[in-house]
Design an enzyme around this catalytic site. Structure first.
Site, PDB file in Angstrom:
ATOM      1  CG  HIS A  66       4.896 -22.661  36.591  1.00 44.05           C
ATOM      2  ND1 HIS A  66       5.607 -22.303  37.709  1.00 44.05           N
ATOM      3  CD2 HIS A  66       5.064 -21.633  35.726  1.00 44.05           C
ATOM      4  CE1 HIS A  66       6.162 -21.122  37.517  1.00 44.05           C
ATOM      5  NE2 HIS A  66       5.842 -20.693  36.329  1.00 44.05           N
TER       6      HIS A  66
ATOM      7  CG  HIS B 102       3.900 -16.264  38.403  1.00 44.14           C
ATOM      8  ND1 HIS B 102       3.574 -17.498  38.910  1.00 44.14           N
ATOM      9  CD2 HIS B 102       4.925 -16.488  37.538  1.00 44.14           C
ATOM     10  CE1 HIS B 102       4.360 -18.431  38.373  1.00 44.14           C
ATOM     11  NE2 HIS B 102       5.177 -17.845  37.547  1.00 44.14           N
TER      12      HIS B 102
ATOM     13  CG  HIS C 141      10.229 -19.391  30.751  1.00 39.01           C
ATOM     14  ND1 HIS C 141      10.798 -20.142  31.754  1.00 39.01           N
ATOM     15  CD2 HIS C 141       9.149 -18.799  31.334  1.00 39.01           C
ATOM     16  CE1 HIS C 141      10.091 -20.017  32.874  1.00 39.01           C
ATOM     17  NE2 HIS C 141       9.089 -19.195  32.657  1.00 39.01           N
TER      18      HIS C 141
ATOM     19  CD  GLU D 228       9.145 -19.492  36.615  1.00 39.99           C
ATOM     20  OE1 GLU D 228       8.282 -18.609  36.716  1.00 39.99           O
ATOM     21  OE2 GLU D 228       9.022 -20.464  35.841  1.00 39.99           O
TER      22      GLU D 228
HETATM   23  C1  DHB Z   1       4.882 -18.251  30.723  1.00 44.14           C
HETATM   24  C2  DHB Z   1       5.700 -19.011  31.551  1.00 44.14           C
HETATM   25  C3  DHB Z   1       5.727 -18.786  32.917  1.00 44.14           C
HETATM   26  O1  DHB Z   1       6.535 -19.454  33.779  1.00 44.14           O
HETATM   27  C4  DHB Z   1       4.897 -17.829  33.467  1.00 44.14           C
HETATM   28  O2  DHB Z   1       4.892 -17.688  34.809  1.00 44.14           O
HETATM   29  C5  DHB Z   1       4.082 -17.046  32.652  1.00 44.14           C
HETATM   30  C6  DHB Z   1       4.083 -17.258  31.279  1.00 44.14           C
HETATM   31  C7  DHB Z   1       4.832 -18.499  29.255  1.00 44.14           C
HETATM   32  O3  DHB Z   1       5.612 -19.313  28.737  1.00 44.14           O
HETATM   33  O4  DHB Z   1       4.024 -17.872  28.580  1.00 44.14           O
HETATM   34 FE    FE Z   2       6.389 -18.729  35.879  1.00 42.56          FE
END
Ligand code: DHB
Ligand code: FE
Length: 288
Positions: free
Chosen positions: A12, A59, A193, A240
């Site tokens: 997302h 978030h 991530h 997540e």
């Molecule tokens: C990014 C990824 C995320 O899941 C998020 O909530 C905010 C930023 C990113 O890759 O920049």
């Molecule tokens: Fe996220």
């Protein structure tokens, strides 16, 4: 009765929403990301749901450290795209299905999952970016959406096992709704991530793809992945991914917590690095 016919899984990343909104989809960096969803947009047109049960995480937009529901079901008539700091995304408002949502809340709470009922909530990139990836840029979203927010931001967060069990309860709830609705369930967020700290920028292709294999073919084992594995292998925001297990647990091959029914068909699988700081993963599974 209502039926869950398919599950969709997708990352997302907020920058994906910005790339779409700012007309950058054909730029070299973004082209391969959006190409991975060409099949999916056509599939959505060919298999239109009446309702999407959309599992996502907020978030710190609708909720904050002041209030942290573990599992929150949206029972409102509509939801506005949130202002995440650059103004709300120019996307349509999200139309809910209060009657089905209330029915699911009733059924799932009676199956011993203590949901928080949310009658007013703005929805951030966690929900709007998956809709954009799957539906493109329509004037109105093509179906109703029940937002289902999971806390994966502030520990303690729910286990993958609990999410998988919850998915089974959600399917039972949907299948006890009288109206003849075609329901999709979406699990969103992930894949690997990490946005902060010494390991910011971490991506783990090998682990992500092995986890996708397991999610498809051995979901019970996948559901038993402990928190520490996500964090160690897929980074702090890799957690997540537990949300995907809600959607996987709602598929019809899962009976009494085990894989017993016919396996779902993998209609589409896509994996791409990078999009912003994130490895993008995407699956479409259809029930048989
Ligand atoms: C990014 C990824 C995320 O899941 C998020 O909530 C905010 C930023 C990113 O890759 O920049
Ligand atoms: Fe996220």
């Amino acid at each position: 009765m209502a039926r869950i016919t398919a599950s969709v899984f997708t990352s997302h990343v907020p920058a994906i929403g910005a790339a779409l909104d700012l007309g950058k989809t054909q730029e070299d960096y973004w082209k391969p990301v959006f190409a991975g969803y060409d099949f999916s947009k056509q599939w959505m047109k060919d298999n239109p749901p009446d309702v999407i049960f959309l599992v996502f995480n907020d978030h710190a937009t609708a909720f904050s450290l002041e209030m942290i529901p573990t599992f929150a079901i949206g029972t409102a008539a509509d939801y506005q795209p949130a202002d995440e700091g650059w103004g709300p995304r120019p996307v349509p408002k999200v139309i809910g299905h209060p009657d089905l949502a209330a029915h699911i809340a009733q059924s799932v709470i009676q199956q011993d999952f203590d949901l928080t009922i949310v009658n007013k909530m703005d929805v951030d990139h966690g929900l709007t970016v998956p809709l954009s990836l799957m539906c493109g840029q329509p004037q109105a979203w093509p179906c109703q959406v029940i937002p289902f927010a999971v806390n994966v931001v502030q520990y303690p967060v729910p286990s993958g096992r609990r999410c998988f069990q919850l998915g089974q309860a959600i399917r039972k709830a949907v299948e006890s709704y009288d109206d003849d609705l075609n329901v999709h369930i979406w699990g969103t967020g992930g894949m690997s991530h990490q946005l902060q700290g010494a390991r910011a920028g971490l991506i783990n292709r090998e682990w992500d793809n092995a986890w996708l294999d397991k999610l498809i073919a051995d979901p019970v084992a996948c559901a038993n992945t402990p928190h520490i594995d996500y964090v160690r292998e897929a980074g702090s925001e890799g957690i997540e991914l537990v949300m995907w297990l809600i959607a996987r647990g709602a598929m019809s091959d899962i009976v009494d917590g085990k894989v017993q029914g016919p396996a779902p068909t993998v209609k589409h699988r896509f994996y791409h690095v990078p999009a912003s700081n994130t490895a993008v993963g995407h699956l479409i599974l259809e029930n048989n």
